[in-house]
Design a protein around this motif. Structure first.
Motif, short mmCIF file in Angstrom:
data_model
loop_
_atom_site.label_atom_id
_atom_site.label_comp_id
_atom_site.label_asym_id
_atom_site.label_seq_id
_atom_site.Cartn_x
_atom_site.Cartn_y
_atom_site.Cartn_z
N TYR A 167 -38.96 -11.44 -14.24
CA TYR A 167 -38.14 -10.25 -14.40
C TYR A 167 -38.69 -9.39 -15.56
N GLY A 168 -39.01 -10.07 -16.65
CA GLY A 168 -39.53 -9.38 -17.83
C GLY A 168 -40.87 -8.71 -17.54
N ILE A 169 -41.73 -9.42 -16.83
CA ILE A 169 -43.04 -8.84 -16.50
C ILE A 169 -42.85 -7.60 -15.64
N LEU A 170 -41.91 -7.71 -14.70
CA LEU A 170 -41.63 -6.55 -13.84
C LEU A 170 -41.12 -5.37 -14.68
N LEU A 171 -40.16 -5.64 -15.55
CA LEU A 171 -39.59 -4.55 -16.35
C LEU A 171 -40.64 -3.90 -17.26
N ASN A 172 -41.62 -4.66 -17.68
CA ASN A 172 -42.67 -4.06 -18.49
C ASN A 172 -43.52 -3.09 -17.69
N LYS A 173 -43.50 -3.24 -16.38
CA LYS A 173 -44.30 -2.35 -15.54
C LYS A 173 -43.56 -1.05 -15.23
N LYS B 207 -41.48 0.78 -17.47
CA LYS B 207 -40.84 1.27 -18.70
C LYS B 207 -40.24 2.66 -18.49
N GLY B 208 -39.03 2.80 -18.99
CA GLY B 208 -38.35 4.08 -18.83
C GLY B 208 -37.33 4.04 -17.71
N ASP B 209 -37.59 3.18 -16.71
CA ASP B 209 -36.65 3.08 -15.58
C ASP B 209 -36.04 1.71 -15.49
N GLU B 210 -35.99 1.00 -16.61
CA GLU B 210 -35.56 -0.40 -16.57
C GLU B 210 -34.24 -0.59 -15.86
N MET B 211 -33.26 0.27 -16.17
CA MET B 211 -31.93 -0.01 -15.67
C MET B 211 -31.82 0.15 -14.15
N THR B 212 -32.51 1.15 -13.63
CA THR B 212 -32.51 1.33 -12.18
C THR B 212 -33.15 0.13 -11.50
N ILE B 213 -34.30 -0.26 -12.02
CA ILE B 213 -35.02 -1.38 -11.42
C ILE B 213 -34.19 -2.66 -11.56
N ALA B 214 -33.53 -2.82 -12.71
CA ALA B 214 -32.71 -4.00 -12.92
C ALA B 214 -31.63 -4.10 -11.84
N LEU B 215 -31.06 -2.96 -11.51
CA LEU B 215 -30.04 -2.93 -10.48
C LEU B 215 -30.60 -3.43 -9.14
N ASN C 39 -46.64 -7.49 -30.65
CA ASN C 39 -46.91 -7.35 -29.22
C ASN C 39 -45.61 -6.97 -28.51
N VAL C 40 -45.45 -5.69 -28.27
CA VAL C 40 -44.17 -5.18 -27.79
C VAL C 40 -43.80 -5.75 -26.42
N ASP C 41 -44.78 -5.83 -25.53
CA ASP C 41 -44.48 -6.35 -24.20
C ASP C 41 -43.97 -7.78 -24.27
N LYS C 42 -44.57 -8.54 -25.16
CA LYS C 42 -44.15 -9.93 -25.29
C LYS C 42 -42.71 -10.00 -25.81
N GLN D 290 -31.09 -5.00 -27.20
CA GLN D 290 -31.79 -4.98 -28.48
C GLN D 290 -33.30 -4.90 -28.30
N GLY D 291 -33.78 -5.50 -27.24
CA GLY D 291 -35.22 -5.48 -26.98
C GLY D 291 -35.69 -4.17 -26.37
N GLY D 292 -34.77 -3.25 -26.13
CA GLY D 292 -35.16 -1.94 -25.64
C GLY D 292 -35.27 -1.85 -24.13
N CYS D 293 -34.72 -2.85 -23.41
CA CYS D 293 -34.80 -2.81 -21.95
C CYS D 293 -33.50 -2.31 -21.32
#
Ligand SMILES: Nc1ncnc2c1ncn2[C@@H]1O[C@H](COP(=O)(O)OP(=O)(O)OP(=O)(O)O)[C@@H](O)[C@H]1O
Ligand SMILES: [Mg+2]
Lengths: 527, 353
Positions: free
Chosen positions: B115-121, B123-131, B235-238, B63-66
């Motif tokens: 984890y959230g701070i990392l994913l904000n860096k 953007k667009g590749d969240e799922m790969t990085i999450a893996l 504040n989208v990043d937040k 829902q948060g777009g990640c």
């Protein structure tokens, strides 16, 4: 000669989950002719064209009934690729370009790739390395045919809207086999002089034997280039006439089914602004908005006036509100109600009592995947804590769905937004009705100062008057200062108390709306 | 009437209907091949309760777009830290269980924040990085489990070794602490883990409440269209970080619920493959990479765990050889694969629309 007929659409009928949108539409188009398609917002124009083009939305929402005959062959296209193969091209109401790519790449890329963003995600790097000299040359040729001054190597994300529009057209005419071109509101974002270029391109294409279906809410354009025109009202074809046998007044009547007044006529007197108190002071503003750069702008906006900003696309008129509202990097000094505005901070601008209707309704203006009521209430909820119920002494701020629906219903009635209910998703609305939702969102904030960019983009003649009247009403009744950016000079002159013309990122001059047209023209072209 | 049926089909979606019918068919076949239907039903419900919260943990991030949380192991690790600490303290029963949860939550918040701070860096590749985050956190913790100063003889390698065992039994501590609250036992074969299901329902309620608040609405909007949210002063990043923290904490709680029912804490490579069944669950439930609802969680978990429990036992009894583990692996990976291909088509359809 019967084989002069290129396209026949027979008895086209379509509903979206029971919402009847088109009923038994029959129409024909001759080779090399331009057919104007007009109708109110939500009349079904885009839907009819999506059916013709085999767009996936149609199939995903249950298909349609009826028959399409192209070149004497029955062809109900399964997908846009079939349509392209058969020589049908379409420029959609909303842009379908890949922002990070050059104009050339967008023109040359296989349609399949430009539409399937997934593949672009995956292979983006590789695709964008495909640019060879040959490709750029060919793309440049297509652009030159369109007749605009645009370098094929420009990135789409850096272009002013007008150039995006021309790039889309160039993409369609690059295909040699094109027989039929569908243009869904190609001029909505263009100033008159740009629209003029667009029209002459379309005329030239028709002379080359390509048939064109041309959708526009500017009836003058329809009168100017179309051979015939077709009027849709509530999904039914109500009139099909040769253009030279009619006039804009009649067309408007057919569209709405009743008599309506002529174009935007000035009703309210022009306010004398010299004596008025300054509410917004802008000094040395620069804004780094791709395609709409602002270099150095000074402005003094008076409390309670309607201030118009005009100018050609790409000169920076849109950069001004976007910069002040914090959406693009900006610098300089902005003072609102005596308070210094922090730039690059949308929240600060909103909290200071300013609101903004963006020209970019798809990307900035709307939550396409959410219902209308969310779209309208979100900004005011987030910035002013309205439409929330405080539970446990304010610990939980509960969304008041009932109040939200009620607010939305008010604006649906006020602006005559055509929808099934306030719960309908924004993406399911017609372009013009989406625009009204964007306006409602800003009105709901009840700001002290309202920026509106291209307020009537894609809005039909009747509704246009309604929107302009509403702006007026908010200005008079609530004393809201309004700054309107528009590519339509006529519109600016009809509602503003003063009109500034922006040229090359600077204010070229400020005129009274009653000043002769010549003076405006001179300022626009001043370089 | 036809309209109603059509609406229902539209809402349920063909894939879910077909899988649902298949599951029904399995239940109908079961008695004929001498699979005890009550045992099976009970199994399905227990597994549903065990996985529910882990699947629910997908919702905030989507829902948060990640995107889908392939980094689920990270949250699971927070939960494991809570679980082993609770065992170390020799806490038992519900006290033990809730202590594990309470200890896990701060770890979840801390890790989720990073984890959230990392994913904000990215953007667009969240799922790969999450893996990557999921896998590398498992690898990192594999070292840490050896080094952390836990002393309880119930958990460390026997014969004076150092480091935690790969599998730790919670039998003596809080085995079935939740399951056994108000358990309903009918006959020998049917058992309903009331406490665990109620706890799952409660977690769903919390998530539901969150998404009805001002902040929850902002998270949804930020996920739906970040540009719109930003222009509305959010504040989208937040918001993204909040969604990731929530997801991570839910995963932490989810794994503790899983363990109390399962009876074991699995360290080291234990969390490694947990993300995929959870991702597949929510996708089968009808979620996309951009939108997920609690209904998606409930439907998806039930279908996924249902098929996973029923297919091996039914097929096993038909062919009369014990292949259940193999079949389970095939079915599970098949469903995961199917679900992942679904996301891709959903995604491209969305872009075209
Ligand atoms: N995907 C969809 N799902 C549901 N309803 C839809 C969908 N697309 C369009 N509609 C509905 O169909 C009707 C006709 O829309 P259409 O876009 O064809 O109008 P239009 O004539 O192009 O209007 P505009 O001038 O505003 O662009 C509208 O009432 C709209 O709400
Ligand atoms: Mg339209």
């Amino acid at each position: 000669m019967p084989d002069d007929i290129l396209l026949k659409m027979k008895n086209i009928t379509k509903d979206f989950y029971g919402n009847q949108v088109l009923t038994g539409v029959n129409m024909e188009l001759k080779r090399g002719h331009i057919l104007g398609l007009v109708g109110e917002n939500g009349a079904g124009k885009s839907t009819l064209m999506n059916i013709l083009f085999g767009s996936t939305v149609i199939k995903e929402t249950g298909g349609f009934t009826g028959e399409i005959e192209l070149d004497g062959k029955i062809c109900n296209f399964e997908s846009p690729f079939d349509a392209l193969d058969a020589g049908v091209g379409m420029v959609h109401q909303e842009f379908m370009l890949i922002p990070g790519f050059q104009a050339a790449e967008n023109i040359m890329l296989n349609r399949e790739l430009t539409q399937r963003n997934f593949w672009v995600d995956v292979f983006g790097e590789r695709l964008s390395s495909l640019k060879n000299e040959e490709m750029i040359k060919r793309a440049q040729k297509a652009i030159d045919t369109v007749g605009v001054d645009l370098d094929a190597k420009t990135l789409v994300s850096e272009m002013p809207v007008a150039h995006k529009q021309f790039t889309e057209i160039a993409r369609e005419i690059d295909r040699e086999a094109t027989k039929l071109l569908i243009l869904d509101e190609p001029t909505a974002v263009l100033t008159e002089s740009e629209a003029e270029i667009m029209l002459s391109v379309v005329r030239r294409l028709a002379d080359m034997g390509i048939s064109v279906i041309f959708i526009s809410h500017r009836l003058k354009e329809i009168m100017q280039i179309c051979n015939e025109l077709v009027v849709l009202r509530d999904g039914k074809l109500v009139k099909e006439v040769p253009t030279n046998e009619t006039n804009p007044e009649k067309i408007s009547e057919w569209m709405v089914g009743r008599e309506i007044g002529g174009g935007p006529a000035r009703e309210a007197p022009v306010k004398q602004t010299e004596e008025m108190e300054t509410v917004l002071k802008v000094r040395n503003l620069w804004v780094d908005m791709p395609g709409e750069r602002v270099i150095n702008v000074d402005l003094d906006i008076k409390k309670g006036e309607i201030f118009g900003i005009g100018g050609l696309a790409g000169q920076g008129k849109l950069g001004i509100p976007n910069g002040i509202m914090g959406l693009y990097p900006a610098g300089g000094k902005v003072e609102f109600q005596g308070k210094k505005i922090k730039l690059n901070n949308p929240r600060f601008a909103l909290d200071s009592g300013m609101a903004f209707v963006s020209e970019d309704r798809r990307d900035v203006g709307l939550l396409l995947e959410e219902p209308i009521d969310w779209n309208i209430s979100f900004t005011v909820m987030q910035t002013q804590e309205k439409y929330l119920k405080k539970i446990l002494g304010g610990l939980i701020k509960w969304r008041d769905d009932k109040a939200i629906a009620k607010l939305a219903q008010e604006y649906i009635d006020l602006l005559e937004i055509r929808c099934t209910s306030s719960k309908q998703l924004a993406k399911e609305l017609s372009g013009g009705n989406q625009q009204k939702v964007c306006l409602a969102k800003a009105f709901a904030v009840r700001p002290d100062l309202l920026f509106v960019s291209e307020p009537t983009r894609g809005i039909d003649v009747g509704a246009k008057q309604l929107v302009l009247d509403t702006l007026h009403e908010y200005n008079e009744k609530y004393g809201i200062t309004i700054i309107v950016c528009s590519s339509e000079l006529e519109e600016l002159r009809s509602i503003s108390d003063r009109v500034a013309i922006v040229s090359e990122g600077r204010i070229a001059g400020i005129l009274s709306p009653t000043a002769p047209l010549k003076e405006f023209g001179a300022l626009m072209l001043e370089a | 009437m036809m309209e109603k049926i059509k609406d229902f089909l539209e809402a349920a979606g063909w894939p879910r209907l077909i899988i649902g019918l298949f599951l029904l068919a399995l239940f109908i076949t079961a008695p004929f091949v001498e699979v005890n239907i009550f045992t099976s039903l009970s199994d399905v419900i227990v597994r549903f309760g065990m996985w529910g919260i882990l699947v629910l943990a997908m919702v905030p991030m989507v829902q948060g777009g990640c995107g889908l949380n392939f980094g689920l192991p990270l949250g699971i690790i927070a939960g494991l830290l809570g679980a082993v600490t609770s065992v170390e303290l020799q806490l038992t029963g519900l006290v033990g269980f809730f202590s594990a949860v309470l200890i896990a939550i701060p770890f979840g918040i801390g890790l989720g924040l990073l984890y959230g701070i990392l994913l904000n860096k990215v953007k667009g590749d969240e799922m790969t990085i999450a893996l990557y985050v999921g896998f590398s956190s498992v690898a990192f913790m594999s070292m840490m489990w050896l080094k952390l100063p836990y002393k309880s003889p119930d958990m460390i390698w026997a014969y004076g070794g150092t480091g935690l065992r790969t599998t730790i039994s919670v039998e003596k501590f809080w085995y079935r602490a939740l399951n056994d609250i108000w358990t309903i036992q009918i006959g020998d074969h049917f058992y309903f883990p009331t406490g665990m299901i109620i706890f799952f329902a409660f977690m769903c309620l919390l998530v539901w409440v969150f998404f009805h608040t001002k902040t929850g609405t902002a998270v949804t909007a930020a996920g739906s269209n970040p540009e719109y949210a930003r222009a509305s002063g959010v504040n989208v990043d937040k918001m993204r970080i909040i969604s990731v923290i929530l997801t991570t904490v839910l995963a932490a709680v989810g794994i503790i619920v899983y363990e109390q029912s399962f009876g074991f804490i699995q360290l080291y490579l234990g969390p490694f493959w947990m993300a995929f069944p959870a991702v597949a669950g929510i996708l089968l439930g009808g979620a996309s990479v951009h939108k997920a609802t609690i209904m998606n969680v409930i439907v998806g978990t039930f279908l996924f765990q249902g098929i996973l429990t029923m297919t091996p036992s039914v097929i096993n009894n038909i062919i009369q050889t014990d292949m259940s583990e193999t079949i389970r692996i095939i079915v599970s990976n098949g469903l995961i694969l199917y679900a992942l291909t679904r996301t891709i088509t959903i995604k491209s359809a969305k872009v075209k629309a």
